[in-house]
Design a protein around this motif. Structure first.
Motif, short mmCIF file in Angstrom:
data_model
loop_
_atom_site.label_atom_id
_atom_site.label_comp_id
_atom_site.label_asym_id
_atom_site.label_seq_id
_atom_site.Cartn_x
_atom_site.Cartn_y
_atom_site.Cartn_z
N ALA A 73 0.83 -1.21 0.00
CA ALA A 73 0.00 0.00 0.00
C ALA A 73 0.86 1.26 0.00
O ALA A 73 0.37 2.35 -0.33
N ILE A 74 2.13 1.12 0.36
CA ILE A 74 3.05 2.26 0.36
C ILE A 74 3.74 2.33 -1.00
O ILE A 74 4.42 1.38 -1.40
N PRO A 75 3.57 3.42 -1.72
CA PRO A 75 4.25 3.55 -3.01
C PRO A 75 5.77 3.58 -2.81
O PRO A 75 6.26 4.12 -1.82
N SER A 76 6.48 3.01 -3.75
CA SER A 76 7.94 3.01 -3.64
C SER A 76 8.47 4.44 -3.70
O SER A 76 8.05 5.24 -4.52
N SER A 77 9.42 4.74 -2.82
CA SER A 77 10.06 6.05 -2.82
C SER A 77 11.55 5.93 -3.15
O SER A 77 12.34 6.80 -2.81
N VAL A 78 11.90 4.83 -3.82
CA VAL A 78 13.29 4.63 -4.23
C VAL A 78 13.61 5.61 -5.36
O VAL A 78 12.86 5.74 -6.33
N VAL A 79 14.72 6.30 -5.21
CA VAL A 79 15.18 7.25 -6.22
C VAL A 79 16.36 6.61 -6.95
O VAL A 79 17.31 6.12 -6.32
N LEU A 80 16.29 6.62 -8.28
CA LEU A 80 17.35 6.08 -9.13
C LEU A 80 17.96 7.21 -9.94
O LEU A 80 17.31 8.22 -10.22
N ASP A 81 19.22 7.02 -10.34
CA ASP A 81 19.83 8.02 -11.22
C ASP A 81 19.42 7.75 -12.67
O ASP A 81 18.63 6.84 -12.93
N ASP A 82 19.95 8.52 -13.59
CA ASP A 82 19.54 8.39 -15.00
C ASP A 82 19.98 7.07 -15.63
O ASP A 82 19.53 6.73 -16.72
N GLY A 84 19.59 4.19 -13.85
CA GLY A 84 18.84 3.18 -13.12
C GLY A 84 19.53 2.66 -11.86
O GLY A 84 19.12 1.66 -11.31
N ARG A 85 20.54 3.37 -11.39
CA ARG A 85 21.25 2.97 -10.17
C ARG A 85 20.62 3.61 -8.95
O ARG A 85 20.17 4.75 -8.99
N PHE A 86 20.66 2.86 -7.86
CA PHE A 86 20.10 3.32 -6.59
C PHE A 86 20.79 4.60 -6.13
O PHE A 86 22.02 4.69 -6.14
N VAL A 87 19.98 5.58 -5.70
CA VAL A 87 20.50 6.82 -5.12
C VAL A 87 20.13 6.88 -3.64
O VAL A 87 21.00 7.04 -2.79
N LYS A 88 18.82 6.74 -3.36
CA LYS A 88 18.35 6.84 -1.98
C LYS A 88 16.89 6.44 -1.91
O LYS A 88 16.22 6.25 -2.92
N VAL A 89 16.40 6.36 -0.68
CA VAL A 89 14.98 6.21 -0.42
C VAL A 89 14.52 7.58 0.08
O VAL A 89 15.02 8.07 1.08
N ALA A 90 13.57 8.20 -0.64
CA ALA A 90 13.21 9.58 -0.37
C ALA A 90 11.86 9.74 0.32
O ALA A 90 11.29 10.82 0.31
N GLY A 91 11.36 8.70 0.92
CA GLY A 91 10.07 8.80 1.58
C GLY A 91 9.83 7.57 2.43
O GLY A 91 10.78 6.87 2.81
N PRO A 92 8.58 7.28 2.71
CA PRO A 92 8.27 6.11 3.53
C PRO A 92 8.78 4.82 2.88
O PRO A 92 8.75 4.68 1.66
N ARG A 93 9.24 3.91 3.72
CA ARG A 93 9.74 2.63 3.23
C ARG A 93 8.60 1.62 3.22
O ARG A 93 7.83 1.55 4.16
N ARG A 94 8.56 0.84 2.15
CA ARG A 94 7.55 -0.22 2.08
C ARG A 94 8.05 -1.52 2.71
O ARG A 94 7.26 -2.40 2.98
N VAL A 95 9.36 -1.64 2.92
CA VAL A 95 9.93 -2.81 3.58
C VAL A 95 9.95 -2.55 5.08
O VAL A 95 10.48 -1.53 5.54
N LYS A 96 9.34 -3.45 5.83
CA LYS A 96 9.17 -3.28 7.28
C LYS A 96 9.67 -4.51 8.03
O LYS A 96 9.82 -5.59 7.46
N GLY A 124 24.98 -5.64 -10.03
CA GLY A 124 23.89 -6.37 -10.66
C GLY A 124 22.63 -5.53 -10.73
O GLY A 124 22.67 -4.38 -11.16
N ASP A 125 21.53 -6.09 -10.29
CA ASP A 125 20.27 -5.36 -10.22
C ASP A 125 20.15 -4.63 -8.89
O ASP A 125 19.10 -4.09 -8.58
N GLN A 126 21.21 -4.64 -8.10
CA GLN A 126 21.17 -4.12 -6.73
C GLN A 126 22.32 -3.16 -6.48
O GLN A 126 23.23 -3.45 -5.72
N THR A 127 22.31 -2.03 -7.15
CA THR A 127 23.43 -1.10 -7.01
C THR A 127 23.55 -0.52 -5.60
O THR A 127 24.56 0.09 -5.28
N SER A 128 22.57 -0.74 -4.75
CA SER A 128 22.66 -0.27 -3.37
C SER A 128 23.71 -1.06 -2.59
O SER A 128 24.13 -0.63 -1.52
N LEU A 129 24.15 -2.19 -3.12
CA LEU A 129 25.15 -3.00 -2.43
C LEU A 129 26.57 -2.77 -2.94
O LEU A 129 27.52 -3.38 -2.44
N LEU A 130 26.73 -1.91 -3.93
CA LEU A 130 28.08 -1.61 -4.42
C LEU A 130 28.93 -1.07 -3.28
O LEU A 130 28.45 -0.35 -2.42
#
Length: 174
Positions: A73-82, A84-96, A124-130
């Motif tokens: 029910a919480i929209p994703s607030s993941v911000v990606l760069d141009d 498609g790499r992870f930048v940040k989470v800019a709002g409520p987290r849907r993972v709890k 890979g598909d998870q640039t947040s782990l770089l």
């Protein structure tokens, strides 16, 4: 342990398992590594993986040793760069309710995580782990590790993985 959903390319049918059938499941022969990541990196990786739920996404993480819940029910607030790499989470987290070995995850703690070099070292598909620190290169591919696991599990495999809804590591709901 973390494994991106995009690694799985075919179902593993009941019955006799061969190397050929394992290579259909994991055709990339990704190398397994152990890295040190922060709790914050794990939280961000789970959030990135859940960002497109319920649509398919290769970066959706399958997990072992931890549990979590996705609130769709919480929209994703993941911000990606141009790119498609992870930048940040800019709002409520849907993972709890992320727990590692039954304890609440701590953002500033370091955790040993097993997975593929594709995800843990190359992004890979998870640039947040770089940037995760390599602790061990196992010298094993995902196929070799799975074959070894299956060899040692024997008849207990069906009891461990017989539930089609999984083992309760990932829950969906508020």
């Amino acid at each position: 342990a973390l494994l991106n959903g995009g690694s799985f390319r075919a179902p593993l049918s009941a019955g006799i398992v061969t190397y050929e059938s394992l290579y259909r499941v994991f055709p990339f022969s990704n190398q397994l590594v152990v890295c040190s990541v922060t709790g914050q990196q794990l939280l961000d990786a789970l959030e990135m993986g859940a960002s497109r739920y319920p649509q398919e996404f290769g970066g959706f993480l399958q997990v072992s040793g931890l549990t979590y819940r996705i609130d769709p029910a919480i929209p994703s607030s993941v911000v990606l760069d141009d790119k498609g790499r992870f930048v940040k989470v800019a709002g409520p987290r849907r993972v709890k309710d992320v727990q590692v070995n039954g304890k609440a995850i701590e953002a500033d703690e370091d955790y040993r995580v097993g997975g593929t070099a594709y995800v843990l070292q190359n992004g890979g598909d998870q640039t947040s782990l770089l940037g995760s620190l390599l602790l061990e290169d196992t010298g094993l591919s995902d196929v070799e590790a799975l074959a070894d696991y299956l060899r040692h599990q024997g008849d207990t495999l069906a009891a461990d993985y017989g539930n089609p809804t999984g083992q309760g590591r990932i829950a969906i709901g508020p």
